[in-house]
Design an enzyme around this catalytic site. Sequence first.
Site, mmCIF file in Angstrom:
data_model
loop_
_atom_site.group_PDB
_atom_site.id
_atom_site.type_symbol
_atom_site.label_atom_id
_atom_site.label_comp_id
_atom_site.label_asym_id
_atom_site.label_seq_id
_atom_site.Cartn_x
_atom_site.Cartn_y
_atom_site.Cartn_z
ATOM 1 N N LYS A 107 1.028 -1.172 -0.299
ATOM 2 C CA LYS A 107 -0.550 -0.208 -0.351
ATOM 3 C C LYS A 107 0.836 1.578 -0.171
ATOM 4 O O LYS A 107 0.286 2.233 -0.946
ATOM 5 C CB LYS A 107 -1.145 0.067 1.251
ATOM 6 C CG LYS A 107 -1.801 1.308 1.362
ATOM 7 C CD LYS A 107 -2.972 1.231 2.483
ATOM 8 C CE LYS A 107 -3.884 2.157 2.197
ATOM 9 N NZ LYS A 107 -3.897 2.427 3.659
ATOM 10 N N HIS A 177 -8.882 -7.606 8.076
ATOM 11 C CA HIS A 177 -8.163 -6.681 8.387
ATOM 12 C C HIS A 177 -8.930 -6.134 9.773
ATOM 13 O O HIS A 177 -8.316 -5.122 10.524
ATOM 14 C CB HIS A 177 -9.442 -4.846 7.309
ATOM 15 C CG HIS A 177 -8.213 -3.992 7.365
ATOM 16 N ND1 HIS A 177 -6.732 -4.320 6.122
ATOM 17 C CD2 HIS A 177 -7.864 -2.866 7.552
ATOM 18 C CE1 HIS A 177 -6.600 -2.708 6.710
ATOM 19 N NE2 HIS A 177 -6.737 -2.228 7.340
#
Length: 238
Positions: A107, A177
């Site tokens: 990311k 997550h």
Amino acid sequence: RVSLQKATSTLRNFLRFMVVEEVIPPGLENQVDAPRIYRQEKLPRSLPWSTVRAFLQSIDRNTAVGKRDYAIFSLIATYGLRACDVANLKLEDIKWRTKCIRIRQAKTGSPLELPLIDEVGSVLYNYLKGVPRYGDYRHVFLRLEAPGGILKPQAVSRAFGRWAQKSGLDIPYKGTHCLRHSFALHMCRQDISLKTIGDILGHRIPESTAGYIRLKTEDLREVALNVPVPIEVQKEVH
């Protein structure tokens, strides 16, 4: 609303392209309204730490898939990694002699080096030793069903959903997550500094880590101010 916002954004971009190509007159792209979404309007999706530990213990490690998935979710729960970072982990990223593990953050693109604790090292060793590897791949986690190959982040999320359902635990979230959020909150409740938590999670700005303070309910009660009472109400009480 998030899905609808993406759809409307795509539609507006398409209409702008049609304007540039002179297929339609300008102005129509401005008539497509998107739902308003506020930053950090929702609380982080976290689980009680006891639920995280129970989830890990519920994984059947007598099978090759169980050994692999237990190693994956142990990494996520121990270091708060993203599914994509675990999927991208390679054999050379595990430094056995210096006891550290190198993370390639997909990311942010920033490298991250974390200590390889003994418990995680044992889990990885048992997985690599006990599960056969097919193909000349350097990635740590591979597909165990045909066709073989590199494990994708989407497969990690699907595996989490399957094990969560089998566990019978109260896990309302579908993606991994929630383990990352649970790890961050667990550290936050142990009074570990936000700077340290942010460094471990690979956050580039403090605001990304500060959101977990909203879940420290007991600490927030200590700093809350008393509700002001109007003078008229005070006179009536007395």
